[in-house]
Design a protein around this motif. Structure first.
Motif, PDB file in Angstrom:
ATOM      1  N   ASP A 191       0.928  -1.263  -0.164  1.00  0.00           N
ATOM      2  CA  ASP A 191       0.187   0.071  -0.142  1.00  0.00           C
ATOM      3  C   ASP A 191       0.737   1.247   0.007  1.00  0.00           C
ATOM      4  O   ASP A 191       1.772   1.235   0.823  1.00  0.00           O
ATOM      5  CB  ASP A 191      -0.831  -0.031   1.115  1.00  0.00           C
ATOM      6  N   HIS A 192       0.567   2.259  -0.859  1.00  0.00           N
ATOM      7  CA  HIS A 192       1.511   3.218  -1.051  1.00  0.00           C
ATOM      8  C   HIS A 192       1.613   4.276   0.039  1.00  0.00           C
ATOM      9  O   HIS A 192       2.559   4.673   0.530  1.00  0.00           O
ATOM     10  CB  HIS A 192       1.460   3.888  -2.501  1.00  0.00           C
ATOM     11  N   HIS A 193       0.425   4.542   0.383  1.00  0.00           N
ATOM     12  CA  HIS A 193       0.068   5.524   1.947  1.00  0.00           C
ATOM     13  C   HIS A 193       1.066   6.877   1.395  1.00  0.00           C
ATOM     14  O   HIS A 193       2.006   7.380   2.252  1.00  0.00           O
ATOM     15  CB  HIS A 193       0.837   5.247   3.084  1.00  0.00           C
ATOM     16  N   LYS A 194       1.273   7.306   0.206  1.00  0.00           N
ATOM     17  CA  LYS A 194       1.735   8.566  -0.049  1.00  0.00           C
ATOM     18  C   LYS A 194       0.832   9.857   0.154  1.00  0.00           C
ATOM     19  O   LYS A 194       0.598  10.799  -0.479  1.00  0.00           O
ATOM     20  CB  LYS A 194       2.173   8.511  -1.687  1.00  0.00           C
ATOM     21  N   ASN A 195       0.610   9.815   1.562  1.00  0.00           N
ATOM     22  CA  ASN A 195      -0.249  10.903   2.078  1.00  0.00           C
ATOM     23  C   ASN A 195       0.316  12.234   1.969  1.00  0.00           C
ATOM     24  O   ASN A 195      -0.513  13.364   1.785  1.00  0.00           O
ATOM     25  CB  ASN A 195      -0.428  10.656   3.450  1.00  0.00           C
ATOM     26  N   THR A 196       1.449  12.535   1.810  1.00  0.00           N
ATOM     27  CA  THR A 196       2.083  13.706   1.896  1.00  0.00           C
ATOM     28  C   THR A 196       2.455  14.263   0.370  1.00  0.00           C
ATOM     29  O   THR A 196       3.428  15.198   0.067  1.00  0.00           O
ATOM     30  CB  THR A 196       3.365  13.723   2.631  1.00  0.00           C
ATOM     31  N   SER A 197       2.118  13.557  -0.694  1.00  0.00           N
ATOM     32  CA  SER A 197       2.926  14.029  -1.979  1.00  0.00           C
ATOM     33  C   SER A 197       2.164  15.231  -2.393  1.00  0.00           C
ATOM     34  O   SER A 197       2.726  15.627  -3.350  1.00  0.00           O
ATOM     35  CB  SER A 197       2.249  12.596  -2.998  1.00  0.00           C
ATOM     36  N   SER A 198       1.132  15.698  -1.899  1.00  0.00           N
ATOM     37  CA  SER A 198       0.775  16.877  -2.302  1.00  0.00           C
ATOM     38  C   SER A 198       1.251  18.108  -1.268  1.00  0.00           C
ATOM     39  O   SER A 198       1.102  19.089  -1.440  1.00  0.00           O
ATOM     40  CB  SER A 198      -0.452  17.247  -2.487  1.00  0.00           C
TER      41      SER A 198
ATOM     42  N   CYS B 173      10.009   3.792  -4.228  1.00  0.00           N
ATOM     43  CA  CYS B 173       9.039   2.587  -3.914  1.00  0.00           C
ATOM     44  C   CYS B 173       8.583   2.292  -2.484  1.00  0.00           C
ATOM     45  O   CYS B 173       7.857   1.617  -2.399  1.00  0.00           O
ATOM     46  CB  CYS B 173       9.648   1.621  -4.681  1.00  0.00           C
ATOM     47  N   GLU B 174       9.194   2.995  -1.675  1.00  0.00           N
ATOM     48  CA  GLU B 174       8.939   2.865  -0.138  1.00  0.00           C
ATOM     49  C   GLU B 174       7.609   3.346   0.153  1.00  0.00           C
ATOM     50  O   GLU B 174       7.429   4.709  -0.387  1.00  0.00           O
ATOM     51  CB  GLU B 174      10.188   3.247   0.879  1.00  0.00           C
ATOM     52  N   PRO B 175       6.766   2.670   0.768  1.00  0.00           N
ATOM     53  CA  PRO B 175       5.494   3.682   1.143  1.00  0.00           C
ATOM     54  C   PRO B 175       5.802   4.885   1.853  1.00  0.00           C
ATOM     55  O   PRO B 175       6.789   4.848   2.696  1.00  0.00           O
ATOM     56  CB  PRO B 175       4.873   2.598   2.048  1.00  0.00           C
ATOM     57  N   TYR B 176       4.664   5.670   2.063  1.00  0.00           N
ATOM     58  CA  TYR B 176       4.988   6.809   2.836  1.00  0.00           C
ATOM     59  C   TYR B 176       5.906   7.976   2.223  1.00  0.00           C
ATOM     60  O   TYR B 176       5.506   9.189   2.473  1.00  0.00           O
ATOM     61  CB  TYR B 176       5.200   6.695   4.200  1.00  0.00           C
ATOM     62  N   ILE B 177       6.903   7.732   1.786  1.00  0.00           N
ATOM     63  CA  ILE B 177       8.039   8.636   1.776  1.00  0.00           C
ATOM     64  C   ILE B 177       7.725   9.339   0.306  1.00  0.00           C
ATOM     65  O   ILE B 177       7.281   8.972  -0.663  1.00  0.00           O
ATOM     66  CB  ILE B 177       9.268   8.202   1.555  1.00  0.00           C
ATOM     67  N   THR B 178       7.810  10.620   0.333  1.00  0.00           N
ATOM     68  CA  THR B 178       7.304  11.521  -0.866  1.00  0.00           C
ATOM     69  C   THR B 178       8.197  12.896  -1.111  1.00  0.00           C
ATOM     70  O   THR B 178       8.125  13.582  -1.801  1.00  0.00           O
ATOM     71  CB  THR B 178       6.068  12.044  -0.550  1.00  0.00           C
ATOM     72  N   VAL B 179       9.504  12.613  -0.394  1.00  0.00           N
ATOM     73  CA  VAL B 179      10.462  13.935  -0.716  1.00  0.00           C
ATOM     74  C   VAL B 179      11.047  13.514  -1.955  1.00  0.00           C
ATOM     75  O   VAL B 179      11.185  14.813  -2.717  1.00  0.00           O
ATOM     76  CB  VAL B 179      11.641  13.701   0.494  1.00  0.00           C
TER      77      VAL B 179
END
Lengths: 333, 448
Positions: free
Chosen positions: B23-30, B172-178
């Motif tokens: 699950d990607h959980h890229k919550n902070t991508s925006s 590809c790691e979940p959560y991380i969006t930097v």
């Protein structure tokens, strides 16, 4: 709450990565197998009556109980919660005639779990399929009871072992007047072991297992494919005979549910294909040349024993390993 | 100067095997990266990279400016360490790093002025040697998590025939969006950096590889690449989102179809792989001369009040960063440095951020419960998931038997501990721990 305000005696959990896991569990996988067996279970109830369901209940209870007791005596953890004993019980029953005495069915379950599974270390450690081994022990010990085939639809409520209803299985009967029609073969309206007759119910279960990614279609397809090719050659291109061969006996049940047993089949794709072809080959050899009426069980158990060797020759090389031949060619060039 | 035409978005050359769906959980991508105010003090460990630790070049009481070298070594595999705030050196002593090892560290108390060190000036780069020197002087290490000194990657021999630079923006790691934010917010830095690198290196192609779950990245980079003179060399490549797509060997295979043999590096098959944030940093460094003193991090997880991306000075206390993100909304049970697949669980928030840390994730109790461990059912999911074609079940067995030869034959040293096997295991086996144990058995035997 700020980070500085975490109480100093509050301990954080520290564990090795990865910190997340996939949702699938061993129990869920076994539950999926049980679900996939339900259509065939229903079919057995329709064609062989309550007596068939009672045999299933007896073997399941026998398997679960003997797993519980053996683990208890050996002072090991209780594992009946993983549902694998239920699967073994169901599969064993599916390989028995519905007229079998209950005590024989229970004995088969106990042999499967205690001798074949737990004596070798429990789930994942057995070197042959417990249900098949249980069936073979019964077959050799009580050959008459194991070869008495109840005719289908002979009474739903008949719980006592029917005695006068024995008849030849289609594998033996093909070519005679006693052979059922192809449609009856497909839906399961014929004599045989209680769970093996309804091809359509077994196929539904197989599709479910593949869709849930519990099994790979490699073994069932290569197994049945091999039997089909050899039969077609042996029967000189007679497709009706082929259809009878594929749908009779325990071929479909064995190929989808027994040969795909995790503990006793190869892990890698190549190994699965070799395993499936081997199963098909032995099945045909026994069917064509052996004195036994059916070869699926023996074929699978023979291939089970070969699995470590198949694994050894099919283990993939680690990523990027240059093949020796190629390396030599490159050196020359 | 504008000669080449940008190729547009290309498909991956090859699908890599194995891997798992996470699950990607890229919550902070925006969430645009927010700059965190300078902390009162920073602690700068001398070991923030793979290789030899640095030795402090300052003494207690010294005044330092931002960007001043405070630690360096003459060992080859290393990167210098620079002050991230201006102020006074208060202490030099050992601290415990997240992985439990001890490292020397320099503590600097900030004077709040954020004064740039007078020695900071754009590097003079005329040729490849100057460039490599400049990259080393910048203190740059792989910002994606590995922390490998970057200049070594550029320091290859002519006979290695390196023709491809791969810019790794897979994340590809979940959560991380930097890295995602770096691509969207600083796309010009990325492209101009590639432009400069191509001046000193005759790369035939530069591949920017991104997973298909970041559509805005493709737009941002295409828009810039279209206007660049090296546009024809830049290939923007879309990769299937699956873990571990961003692992170096996977990346090389996806982007070029080449396979890195066991024990070799991408350089041995003509490729350099650089993290996208490292590439973007280089452009800014070559313009300003300001070394690596800050980095962006994702702060997220179920226990964090306001998940966001923050830009922090290296050496900032992790607890302070969490407080800047609103602190905890729930009691944290597990705090991870890095992503949930390969990150390190830490024992305390009282630790400094290092160059290679790309995320802080804090989870409440419910999200840290792993499934209980049962017996292996030999389902083969671990072998299917392994991107390196290993058989984790076999390795576990060989490790139990301490069979060193069998372990080597099984390719234990190819394992990169990506965690795919343990993630996929339905029996809840801690397979990565088993792999590490197996590696240590081999290491011990080799010493003898």
């Amino acid at each position: 709450m700020t980070a500085s305000k975490i109480p100093s005696d509050k301990k954080l959990t520290v564990s090795a990565s990865p910190h997340i896991r996939a949702a699938s569990t061993s129990r869920r996988i076994m539950l999926d197998v049980i679900i996939s067996l339900v259509p065939a279970l229903i079919a057995s109830g329709i064609f062989f009556g309550l007596r068939a369901l009672a045999v299933v209940a007896v073997t399941v209870v026998a398997c679960v109980l003997s797993e519980y007791v053996t683990r208890r005596i050996m002072k090991r953890s209780n594992t009946i919660g993983d549902l694998s004993a239920v699967v073994t019980g169901m599969l064993l029953a599916f390989n028995l005639p519905s007229s079998i005495p209950f005590w024989m069915a229970a004995l088969g379950g106990a042999v499967a779990i205690v001798v074949v599974k737990q004596f070798f270390g429990g789930i994942g450690q057995n070197f042959v399929n417990p249900a098949i081994a249980g069936r073979i022990v019964l077959l050799i010990s009580f050959s008459t009871a194991m070869a008495s085939w109840t005719q289908p639809l002979s009474g739903f409520m008949n719980l006592t072992a029917p005695d006068a209803l024995t008849g030849a299985t289609p594998l033996v009967a093909y070519g005679t007047d006693a052979a059922p029609g192809l449609l009856d073969m497909f839906i399961g309206n014929r004599g045989g072991c209680l769970g093996e007759t309804s091809i359509v119910a077994l196929l539904i279960g197989g599709v479910y297992l593949v869709a849930r990614k519990v099994i790979s279609p490699a073994i069932p397809l290569s197994f049945i494919g091999t039997v089909a090719v050899i039969t077609l050659i042996a029967e000189k291109g007679d497709f009706v005979a082929l259809a009878y061969q594929l749908m009779s006996g325990g071929l479909v049940l064995g190929a989808i549910f027994m040969a795909t047993d995790y503990a006793t089949s190869p892990i890698n794709f190549k190994g699965k294909i070799i395993f499936g072809i081997g199963c098909g080959l032995f099945t045909c050899l026994i069917r064509l040349f052996g004195s036994l009426p059916e070869g699926v069980s023996f074929a699978i158990i023979l291939m089970n024993i070969l699995v470590p060797h198949i694994e050894r020759i099919t283990t993939p090389k680690p990523f990027g390993t240059v093949k020796e031949k190629k390396a030599k060619e490159e050196k020359k060039a | 100067m504008i000669s080449g035409k940008f190729n547009g978005v290309l498909k991956a050359v090859k699908q890599v095997r194995g891997g798992v769906k996470v699950d990607h959980h890229k919550n902070t991508s925006s969430c645009e990266v927010v700059r965190m105010p300078d902390p009162e003090k920073v602690i700068m460990p001398m070991q923030q990279h793979i290789g030899a630790p640095c030795t402090p070049t300052v003494s207690v009481g010294d005044k330092v400016g931002v960007g001043q070298v405070i630690g360096d070594t003459d060992k080859f595999v290393s990167a210098p360490i620079h002050a991230s705030v201006s102020g006074t050196v208060k202490a030099i002593g050992d601290i415990k790093l997240p992985n439990g090892s001890l490292s020397q560290a320099v503590t600097i108390e900030s004077d709040g002025e954020n004064r740039l060190w007078e020695g900071v000036e754009p590097p003079q780069v005329h040729n490849r040697e100057d460039f490599i020197k400049a990259v080393r002087a910048s203190g740059l290490v792989g910002l994606g998590g590995a922390g490998f000194p970057s200049f070594i990657k550029f320091n290859f021999k002519p006979e290695q025939n390196i023709d491809t630079l791969i810019v790794n923006a897979a994340e590809c790691e979940p959560y991380i969006t930097v890295d995602h934010r770096e691509c969207v917010d600083n796309s010009w830095d990325i492209v101009s950096s590639i432009h400069v690198i191509c001046e000193y290196y005759g790369f035939k192609q530069v591949i920017i590889a991104v997973e298909d779950n970041k559509p805005d990245v493709f737009k941002a980079i295409s828009d810039v690449a279209k206007t660049d003179g090296n546009g024809d060399k830049i290939k923007l490549m879309v990769l299937k989102s699956k873990y571990p797509q961003g692992a170096e060997k996977m990346m090389v295979q996806s982007a070029t179809g080449r396979k890195v043999p066991p024990g070799k590096l991408p350089g041995d098959i003509g490729c350099i792989v650089m993290n996208v944030a490292s590439i973007a940093f280089l452009s800014r460094y070559l313009k300003t001369g300001k070394p690596l003193v800050k980095r962006s991090m994702t702060v997220d997880g179920s226990a964090i009040a306001n998940p966001m991306n923050v830009r922090v000075p290296i050496g900032t206390n992790i607890g302070d960063i969490i407080d800047f993100c609103g602190g905890f909304k729930e009691e944290p049970c597990k705090i991870i440095l890095g992503g949930p697949m390969m990150g390190q669980a830490i024992v305390s928030t009282n630790l400094p951020v290092c160059k290679q840390n790309n995320a802080i994730l804090a989870f409440a109790k419910d999200d840290t419960v792993l499934k209980p461990e049962y017996d292996c059912i030999r389902c083969g999911r671990c072998a299917q998931a392994c991107p390196m074609s290993l058989m984790p079940t076999l390795i576990v067995r060989f490790a139990k038997a301490k069979d060193v030869d069998a372990l080597k034959e099984a390719g234990i040293n190819v394992c990169m501990e990506c965690g795919s096997c343990a993630f996929a295991c339905p029996a809840g086996k801690p397979l990565v721990q088993h792999m590490r144990l197996a590696k240590s058995i081999v290491r011990e035997a080799d010493k003898r």
